[in-house]
Design a protein around this motif. Sequence first.
Motif, PDB file in Angstrom:
ATOM      1  N   GLU A  85       0.829  -1.209   0.000  1.00 52.44           N
ATOM      2  CA  GLU A  85       0.000   0.000   0.000  1.00 52.44           C
ATOM      3  C   GLU A  85       0.859   1.253   0.000  1.00 52.44           C
ATOM      4  N   GLN A  86       1.928   1.263   0.802  1.00 50.26           N
ATOM      5  CA  GLN A  86       2.817   2.425   0.839  1.00 50.26           C
ATOM      6  C   GLN A  86       3.452   2.658  -0.521  1.00 50.26           C
ATOM      7  N   TYR A  87       3.870   1.572  -1.184  1.00 51.86           N
ATOM      8  CA  TYR A  87       4.462   1.698  -2.510  1.00 51.86           C
ATOM      9  C   TYR A  87       3.439   2.241  -3.487  1.00 51.86           C
ATOM     10  N   ALA A  88       2.226   1.691  -3.443  1.00 49.73           N
ATOM     11  CA  ALA A  88       1.177   2.124  -4.380  1.00 49.73           C
ATOM     12  C   ALA A  88       0.832   3.599  -4.178  1.00 49.73           C
ATOM     13  N   SER A  89       0.824   4.078  -2.936  1.00 46.09           N
ATOM     14  CA  SER A  89       0.494   5.475  -2.696  1.00 46.09           C
ATOM     15  C   SER A  89       1.612   6.394  -3.168  1.00 46.09           C
ATOM     16  N   ARG A  90       2.864   5.917  -3.121  1.00 45.04           N
ATOM     17  CA  ARG A  90       3.976   6.736  -3.617  1.00 45.04           C
ATOM     18  C   ARG A  90       3.978   6.801  -5.132  1.00 45.04           C
ATOM     19  N   VAL A  91       3.559   5.720  -5.777  1.00 53.34           N
ATOM     20  CA  VAL A  91       3.584   5.660  -7.236  1.00 53.34           C
ATOM     21  C   VAL A  91       2.439   6.476  -7.846  1.00 53.34           C
ATOM     22  N   SER A  92       1.273   6.453  -7.187  1.00 53.53           N
ATOM     23  CA  SER A  92       0.112   7.157  -7.755  1.00 53.53           C
ATOM     24  C   SER A  92       0.093   8.631  -7.446  1.00 53.53           C
TER      25      SER A  92
END
Length: 92
Positions: A85-92
């Motif tokens: 989730e942390q990765y996805a929020s940084r990417v989006s």
Amino acid sequence: MQTQLMTPHERDQLHSLIREKLDLGGAEKIEDTTLVRELPGVDSMKLLGLLGAVELGFRVNLGFEAIPQVRTVRDIEQLICDSREQYASRVS
């Protein structure tokens, strides 16, 4: 933010990693509520090796702060999901 869940295949992969890295073999039953530190032969070095293998196997970054957070198998699953989730929020 809704927590991502692991697929049954990923859960099996996690259980296999736990068995392999903690030298458990197939006899030890692993459930979501299994207390990782109470499994036979677990020590801090084996736990560190397990978390390193989880990072590589699931392509996540758990960091050293994950070590004290691991009590149960479900905790490891939650750390994987949180990292995703942390990765996805940084990417989006």
